[in-house]
Design an enzyme around this catalytic site. Sequence first.
Site, PDB file in Angstrom:
ATOM      1  N   TYR A  17       0.841  -1.199   0.000  1.00  0.00           N
ATOM      2  CA  TYR A  17       0.000   0.000   0.000  1.00  0.00           C
ATOM      3  C   TYR A  17       0.873   1.246   0.000  1.00  0.00           C
ATOM      4  O   TYR A  17       0.665   2.171  -0.796  1.00  0.00           O
ATOM      5  CB  TYR A  17      -0.948  -0.011   1.201  1.00  0.00           C
ATOM      6  N   GLU A  42     -11.796   6.207   4.122  1.00  0.00           N
ATOM      7  CA  GLU A  42     -11.240   7.131   5.119  1.00  0.00           C
ATOM      8  C   GLU A  42     -12.272   7.392   6.209  1.00  0.00           C
ATOM      9  O   GLU A  42     -11.929   7.496   7.390  1.00  0.00           O
ATOM     10  CB  GLU A  42     -10.788   8.435   4.473  1.00  0.00           C
ATOM     11  N   TRP A  50      -5.379   2.512  10.024  1.00  0.00           N
ATOM     12  CA  TRP A  50      -5.599   2.310   8.596  1.00  0.00           C
ATOM     13  C   TRP A  50      -5.404   0.851   8.216  1.00  0.00           C
ATOM     14  O   TRP A  50      -6.110   0.333   7.363  1.00  0.00           O
ATOM     15  CB  TRP A  50      -4.693   3.214   7.774  1.00  0.00           C
TER      16      TRP A  50
END
Length: 196
Positions: A17, A42, A50
């Site tokens: 990522y 988000e 995350w």
Amino acid sequence: MDRQRCFGSGDPLYEAYHDEEWGRPVDDTPDERALFERVALEGFQAGLSWITVLRKRPAFRAAFRDFSPSAVAAFDDEDVARLMADEGIVRNRLKVAAAIGNARALLALHDGGGRLSEVVARHTPAPRGSAPLPGEVPGSTPESVALSRDLKRLGFRFVGPTTMYALLQAVGAVDDHVEGCWLAAGAGRGEALVTA
């Protein structure tokens, strides 16, 4: 030789990522699906790490019809019940409702001739002269505050200033690869928000 990263080292998914996606423009399509996905994820990330959302992204994509804004905007009470029973995603009723509402807000924006990418681009800060030092990356900026305000005015939810700063980072509107990161030499800096 191991690469030094801002974050993600030691977890192959997180490394990929960081190296291949974070800080890069998203693909542009007429429905702005990729940018809508980023806004939705988000929002789901708010209050969580995350990596938690990243690990659940395949399940999110399946549950939210690959983030097709028109499909998500059509979700009804049965879909909400289905989502709240889906152990593969973050099951927060307010965040689920926000994702559905944001799809509807996006369609309304499109119906009015607007584009989400244009709204985000209006609030993209000027590029920095150099990579930030570790610990210097802000949680929000005047631009992310203004972006949050504009999106809320357009009917979007779960788009607070910190969440919107994370969005600006994720789509390459802000280059926050810190000094020492192998991508800190300007990955994403000065690039368009979306790619054709």
